[in-house]
Design a protein around this motif. Structure first.
Motif, short mmCIF file in Angstrom:
data_model
loop_
_atom_site.label_atom_id
_atom_site.label_comp_id
_atom_site.label_asym_id
_atom_site.label_seq_id
_atom_site.Cartn_x
_atom_site.Cartn_y
_atom_site.Cartn_z
N VAL A 134 0.87 -1.18 0.00
CA VAL A 134 0.00 0.00 0.00
C VAL A 134 0.90 1.23 0.00
N LEU A 135 0.75 2.07 -1.00
CA LEU A 135 1.61 3.23 -1.17
C LEU A 135 0.86 4.53 -0.88
N GLY A 136 1.62 5.52 -0.45
CA GLY A 136 1.10 6.86 -0.26
C GLY A 136 2.22 7.87 -0.43
N VAL A 192 3.46 -1.14 4.05
CA VAL A 192 2.75 0.12 3.91
C VAL A 192 3.73 1.28 4.06
N GLY A 193 3.69 2.23 3.13
CA GLY A 193 4.57 3.39 3.25
C GLY A 193 4.70 4.13 1.95
N THR A 194 5.64 5.03 1.89
CA THR A 194 5.94 5.75 0.66
C THR A 194 6.71 4.81 -0.27
N GLN A 221 -1.00 4.80 5.44
CA GLN A 221 -1.74 4.12 6.50
C GLN A 221 -3.24 4.31 6.33
N GLU A 222 -3.65 5.50 5.95
CA GLU A 222 -5.08 5.76 5.72
C GLU A 222 -5.60 4.90 4.58
N ARG A 223 -4.82 4.78 3.52
CA ARG A 223 -5.23 3.95 2.39
C ARG A 223 -5.32 2.49 2.79
N ALA A 224 -4.38 2.03 3.63
CA ALA A 224 -4.39 0.63 4.06
C ALA A 224 -5.65 0.31 4.85
N VAL A 225 -6.05 1.22 5.72
CA VAL A 225 -7.27 1.01 6.51
C VAL A 225 -8.49 0.96 5.59
#
Length: 400
Positions: A252-254, A328-330, A261-265
């Motif tokens: 999951v990238l942001g 999860v992260g950049t 983290q918001e995208r993962a949730v």
């Protein structure tokens, strides 16, 4: 100059649950060829080792694919629209016979120029093994081991100068004799993949597999698995490089850590819909809970151990219990984490499971793969034409 360990990458398209084709995707259907062609082309653009197709849906709900073509047929189609990408099919040993499957896999291997692989599934779901040929629960490991051994002997039954030789096998599960209809393929024979985390899964992989798919763990636990598998390989006269270990993971990238983290949730919430939550809970309870309130309390019967049920809700529990291990992260932190995991010998690489198909792999290929390449941890072009060459696996020896 220190040579960095290379990260191996593959992608799995299960076709059920969180990776089913969605109506808002261009394909619009899990059966359309575009549902397979687009992620396969993306994986090849990203220089992945292989794409793995699972067998059909285990349970059907609002997110699951309502039908799925037979994997080998799909891969034969993908062989015509890809040039280097490995093509792996999940085929349960409960559903077919050695000569039949060995011939189909060898055909794909020839048509693709040596890019075929077989994920050996030892069990089948209620839509397959229990209703068709063989009960997948009855001596499933024994049948699978003999099945793989017979298939390997069929694939290697031709001589080095291209002459077909008689073949015969008589065992507990199979009794066949004759000559195999195809010569040795460009990579010797299809790559054999096993998956699982049990003691028997590891033993089977050490004995017969080229690739072991396992779940993602913390680095120390991953190293422990690698050490265990390496020890088992030695007992079969095999070297550590004869088996590649790939950990299954979602990414999951942001643009920031908080956004990721918001995208993962949100992704996890999308996976556990009101229709899916009772199904997953019912699997844990061992009873049919299809009519259970997804936002109500847990069932009063057969309570799960732990904190009081008054503090738990069905959907919340399944959100916590059903998540696949995720990085999860950049893009920068994800690339660093993946490289470190391989560098620390916790695995040889990863099998990515996109959040949706057909477009779920694009962001990883566009944003993470270039960073792995900049780090010198991932190829910038394919060096060979066969799947074995991509994985750094030796060609099978000639027999006889």
């Amino acid at each position: 100059m220190t040579v960095r360990r290379q990260v191996r990458l593959a992608v799995c398209l299960p076709g059920d649950g969180d990776t089913a084709a969605r109506p808002d995707q261009p394909s619009g259907s899990p059966i359309a060829l575009a549902s397979f062609e687009q992620p396969a082309r993306t994986a090849e653009r990203g220089l992945f080792d292989f794409v793995l197709l699972s067998e059909g849906p285990r349970r059907i709900d609002d997110l699951d694919a309502t039908g799925r073509p037979e994997p080998l047929t799909v891969l034969n189609a993908l062989a015509g629209v890809t040039e280097r990408l490995g093509l792996a099919a999940t085929v349960p040993t409960a559903l077919t016979e050695p000569y039949e499957l060995a011939r189909r896999l060898a055909t794909l291997d020839h048509l693709s120029g040596g890019r075929a692989a077989w994920h050996v599934a030892t069990s089948a779901d209620t839509f397959t093994g229990a209703d068709l040929r063989h009960d997948g629960s009855a001596d499933r490991y024994g049948r699978a081991a003999e099945f793989v051994a017979v298939a390997r002997r069929l694939w290697t039954s031709w001589s080095a100068d291209g002459v077909s030789r008689p073949f015969a096998h008589q065992g507990r599960h199979f009794d066949i004799a004759g000559e195999f209809g195809l010569p040795r393929s460009p990579q010797g024979h299809p790559v054999v993949i096993r998956a699982g985390d049990s003691d028997q899964d590891r033993e089977s992989a050490a004995a017969t597999a080229d690739v072991l798919l396992t779940r993602h763990r913390p680095p120390a636990a991953g190293r422990s698995v690698r050490a265990d598998v390496t020890r088992r390989l030695a007992a079969y006269g095999r070297a550590p490089e004869d088996l590649k270990v790939l950990a299954g993971v979602t990414v999951v990238l942001g643009d920031t850590a908080a956004e990721a983290q918001e995208r993962a949730v949100e992704i996890r919430r999308q996976r556990i819909t009101p229709q899916r939550a009772p199904q997953l809970l019912g699997q844990a309870w061992g009873v049919d809970l299809s009519g259970h309130d997804p936002d109500g309390p847990l069932p009063e019967t057969d309570p799960v151990p732990g904190p009081g049920t008054a503090e738990h809700r069905t959907r919340r529990l399944t959100l916590e219990a059903s998540g696949r291990p995720a990085v999860v992260g950049t893009p920068e932190t994800v690339a660093a984490e993946l490289e470190a995991y391989v560098r620390e010998d916790a695995a040889d690489g990863f099998v990515l499971v996109p959040h949706h198909t057909p477009g779920g792999l694009d962001e990883f290929v566009d944003r993470v793969v270039p960073l792995l390449q900049e780090r010198g941890a991932f190829r910038t072009e394919y060096q060979g034409a066969t799947l074995r060459s991509h994985l750094g696996l030796p060609d099978p020896p000639w027999e006889g």
